[in-house]
Design a protein around this motif. Structure first.
Motif, PDB file in Angstrom:
ATOM      1  N   CYS A 243      38.754  36.643  44.396  1.00 18.92           N
ATOM      2  CA  CYS A 243      38.841  36.385  42.949  1.00 18.92           C
ATOM      3  C   CYS A 243      39.402  37.584  42.189  1.00 18.92           C
ATOM      4  O   CYS A 243      39.939  37.422  41.085  1.00 18.92           O
ATOM      5  N   LEU A 244      39.267  38.778  42.754  1.00 20.07           N
ATOM      6  CA  LEU A 244      39.780  39.983  42.093  1.00 20.07           C
ATOM      7  C   LEU A 244      41.199  40.270  42.576  1.00 20.07           C
ATOM      8  O   LEU A 244      41.435  40.435  43.782  1.00 20.07           O
ATOM      9  N   GLN A 245      42.112  40.310  41.630  1.00 19.81           N
ATOM     10  CA  GLN A 245      43.521  40.539  41.949  1.00 19.81           C
ATOM     11  C   GLN A 245      44.063  41.639  41.046  1.00 19.81           C
ATOM     12  O   GLN A 245      44.533  41.391  39.939  1.00 19.81           O
ATOM     13  N   GLY A 246      43.956  42.879  41.526  1.00 23.04           N
ATOM     14  CA  GLY A 246      44.404  44.011  40.723  1.00 23.04           C
ATOM     15  C   GLY A 246      43.533  44.186  39.490  1.00 23.04           C
ATOM     16  O   GLY A 246      42.314  44.354  39.577  1.00 23.04           O
ATOM     17  N   LYS A 247      44.174  44.134  38.316  1.00 22.36           N
ATOM     18  CA  LYS A 247      43.457  44.253  37.054  1.00 22.36           C
ATOM     19  C   LYS A 247      43.045  42.901  36.490  1.00 22.36           C
ATOM     20  O   LYS A 247      42.630  42.821  35.332  1.00 22.36           O
ATOM     21  N   LEU A 248      43.134  41.854  37.295  1.00 21.78           N
ATOM     22  CA  LEU A 248      42.824  40.500  36.842  1.00 21.78           C
ATOM     23  C   LEU A 248      41.674  39.931  37.652  1.00 21.78           C
ATOM     24  O   LEU A 248      41.400  40.363  38.777  1.00 21.78           O
ATOM     25  N   ILE A 249      40.990  38.955  37.076  1.00 17.99           N
ATOM     26  CA  ILE A 249      40.003  38.158  37.798  1.00 17.99           C
ATOM     27  C   ILE A 249      40.379  36.700  37.632  1.00 17.99           C
ATOM     28  O   ILE A 249      40.722  36.241  36.541  1.00 17.99           O
TER      29      ILE A 249
ATOM     30  N   LEU B 174      34.049  48.913  41.715  1.00 16.22           N
ATOM     31  CA  LEU B 174      32.899  48.232  42.307  1.00 16.22           C
ATOM     32  C   LEU B 174      32.411  49.024  43.522  1.00 16.22           C
ATOM     33  O   LEU B 174      33.212  49.603  44.257  1.00 16.22           O
ATOM     34  N   PRO B 175      31.103  49.082  43.766  1.00 17.63           N
ATOM     35  CA  PRO B 175      30.596  49.837  44.928  1.00 17.63           C
ATOM     36  C   PRO B 175      31.021  49.176  46.243  1.00 17.63           C
ATOM     37  O   PRO B 175      31.169  47.960  46.330  1.00 17.63           O
ATOM     38  N   ASP B 176      31.212  49.999  47.256  1.00 18.36           N
ATOM     39  CA  ASP B 176      31.612  49.501  48.572  1.00 18.36           C
ATOM     40  C   ASP B 176      30.457  48.758  49.233  1.00 18.36           C
ATOM     41  O   ASP B 176      29.282  49.124  49.084  1.00 18.36           O
ATOM     42  N   GLY B 177      30.806  47.710  49.978  1.00 17.78           N
ATOM     43  CA  GLY B 177      29.807  46.961  50.733  1.00 17.78           C
ATOM     44  C   GLY B 177      29.113  45.867  49.959  1.00 17.78           C
ATOM     45  O   GLY B 177      28.291  45.142  50.525  1.00 17.78           O
ATOM     46  N   PHE B 178      29.401  45.729  48.675  1.00 13.64           N
ATOM     47  CA  PHE B 178      28.745  44.711  47.857  1.00 13.64           C
ATOM     48  C   PHE B 178      29.624  43.459  47.774  1.00 13.64           C
ATOM     49  O   PHE B 178      30.854  43.551  47.739  1.00 13.64           O
ATOM     50  N   LYS B 179      28.980  42.327  47.726  1.00 16.85           N
ATOM     51  CA  LYS B 179      29.657  41.038  47.627  1.00 16.85           C
ATOM     52  C   LYS B 179      29.364  40.424  46.260  1.00 16.85           C
ATOM     53  O   LYS B 179      28.224  40.434  45.792  1.00 16.85           O
ATOM     54  N   ILE B 180      30.409  39.887  45.628  1.00 15.41           N
ATOM     55  CA  ILE B 180      30.243  39.257  44.314  1.00 15.41           C
ATOM     56  C   ILE B 180      29.569  37.901  44.490  1.00 15.41           C
ATOM     57  O   ILE B 180      30.083  37.022  45.200  1.00 15.41           O
ATOM     58  N   LYS B 181      28.413  37.725  43.846  1.00 11.51           N
ATOM     59  CA  LYS B 181      27.670  36.460  43.954  1.00 11.51           C
ATOM     60  C   LYS B 181      27.928  35.553  42.754  1.00 11.51           C
ATOM     61  O   LYS B 181      28.230  34.378  42.923  1.00 11.51           O
ATOM     62  N   THR B 182      27.781  36.060  41.547  1.00 15.29           N
ATOM     63  CA  THR B 182      27.984  35.254  40.344  1.00 15.29           C
ATOM     64  C   THR B 182      28.819  36.043  39.348  1.00 15.29           C
ATOM     65  O   THR B 182      28.933  37.273  39.435  1.00 15.29           O
TER      66      THR B 182
END
Length: 417
Positions: free
Chosen positions: A138-144, A160-168
């Motif tokens: 969902c994250l594409q450069g400076k866009l979501i 964003l911190p490393d190792g974290f997954k976007i949930k919501t």
């Protein structure tokens, strides 16, 4: 571990119109589902003390629970085709919000405390919609890339911190624009430090004279952001009162007032984060009073208490300590300012008396410093020992009682070890 990161959105003018349109439709759907719940509640309830012996029993309705209301969404898209433009999971999240709100009204929260009767939302009060699931790309450069909405520009002020997954992902409309809140999850739980340095334990006493005082005597000045901005807020509020209700000029003045209030809230939040970082960088364990802030907010000190924001600060401090593997311990606030931190003797004093003088041991120090030491002692368990020693002095008298009780406590501690 779950954490949340908030970023500012930079939508185009057309996207702003579309976001406002989504919020208006979701607000209408929220009110409709809540009205359906109220209809069931009014039809099925019966007041026993007001019910006559012979009365007409209305036909009972089935409970419109989460699943039954979610099944109405396909029919909604047929009768109102414009709802088909909204992502289906966003609509399902509205049903979940109604369920949580109504359950707190009838059943209460985890502690059994019931909330007040839910209110219908106006457009100004319905400001957030949520994507319960987000894809990995969902994250594409400076866009979501938001499903069924499109790509929106984001101000990535921190990575964003490393190792974290976007949930919501939640989109919120505030006084100065739209914001994106990402809920991140990492399955790894931060380990609590196995060996705490005994010199890095402190107690803090929050107050209105100083924002906080540590058990080492360090103080943090209280900023009073709201009181400093009251003059500016008063000017804008007068400007609103002079405008005609329903006019565009009044609406612009209301938005200006909202932006000014948000500035105050942002300054306070920034101060809380910086103070929490300062404490956790110096200490491994921080003890604080378990305060009833809601009760204090109903007193004549309400404006000062809410301006200080103790609840928000303690919540931030606890969350940051958990993420860093440190400890924040709440202790009882009973008589923390009255008890002497040196001998345990209770020294009653009014709120306006800001200095502690113990007539028994001669301890003399600032009232807040004395309270902070008591909080630290309660966290490490020393207050129990001092209380036992003081009881022995009263019961037996002199140093003889002191030595006898000290030997009993040392023996009990060695036996338990």
């Amino acid at each position: 571990m779950r954490t949340a990161y908030q970023y500012r959105l930079r939508p185009t003018k057309q996207q702003v119109i579309e976001l406002d349109r989504w919020l208006a439709m979701l607000c209408a759907q929220y009110n409709y589902l809540l009205a359906d719940r109220f209809d069931w509640y009014e039809r099925n309830r019966s007041r026993i003390n007001a019910c006559p012996l012979v009365c007409h029993l209305p036909e009972l309705r089935d409970n419109p629970d989460y699943y039954s209301q979610k099944k109405t969404l396909p029919h909604l898209k047929k009768t109102h085709p414009w709802y088909g433009e909204i992502y289906s999971q966003v609509l399902q999240d509205v049903v979940k919000r109604v369920k949580v709100t109504f359950d707190r009204f009838l059943k209460g929260d985890n502690k059994g405390k019931c909330s007040g009767k839910p209110r219908f939302k106006t457009l100004n009060r319905y400001r957030t919609f949520t994507y319960p699931q987000m894809k990995e790309g969902c994250l594409q450069g400076k866009l979501i890339n938001l499903p069924m909405f499109g790509k929106v520009k984001v101000v990535w002020h921190r990575p964003l911190p490393d190792g974290f997954k976007i949930k919501t992902a939640s989109i919120t409309k505030k006084a100065d624009g739209f914001y994106l809140t990402l809920s991140l999850e990492d399955k790894a739980v931060p380990d609590i430090k196995p060996d705490f340095n005994p010199d890095k334990i402190t107690g803090i006493d929050v107050g209105l004279k100083e924002f906080l005082t540590t058990s080492e005597g360090e103080t943090v000045a209280i900023p009073q952001h709201y009181r400093k901005s009251q003059k500016r807020l008063r000017v804008i509020q007068k400007r609103i009162s002079r405008r005609k209700k329903g006019s565009n000029r009044r609406e612009r003045a209301v938005k200006q007032l909202g932006r000014q209030h948000k500035k105050v809230a942002d300054k306070r939040k920034d101060f809380h984060f910086k103070t929490a970082n300062w404490l956790l960088s110096k200490y491994d364990i921080v003890a604080h009073e378990d305060l009833n802030v809601k009760g204090l907010a109903n007193t004549r000190l309400a404006k000062s208490v809410l301006d200080a924001g103790w609840s928000s600060f303690l919540s931030i401090l606890t969350n940051k300590a958990e993420n860093a593997g440190l400890l924040v311990i709440p202790v009882s606030a009973h008589n923390s300012s009255q008890d002497c931190s040196n001998c345990g003797e209770k020294v009653p004093k009014e709120l306006h008396i800001r200095w502690h003088d113990c007539p028994l041991c001669g301890c003399s120090l600032d009232r807040d410093h004395n309270a902070a030491i008591n909080i630290k002692n309660r966290a490490v368990g020393q207050s129990v020992l001092k209380g036992a020693i003081r009881s022995a002095e009263i019961l037996y008298g002199g140093m003889a009682g002191f030595s006898r009780v000290t030997q009993k406590v040392e023996y009990a501690l060695s036996s338990s070890a």
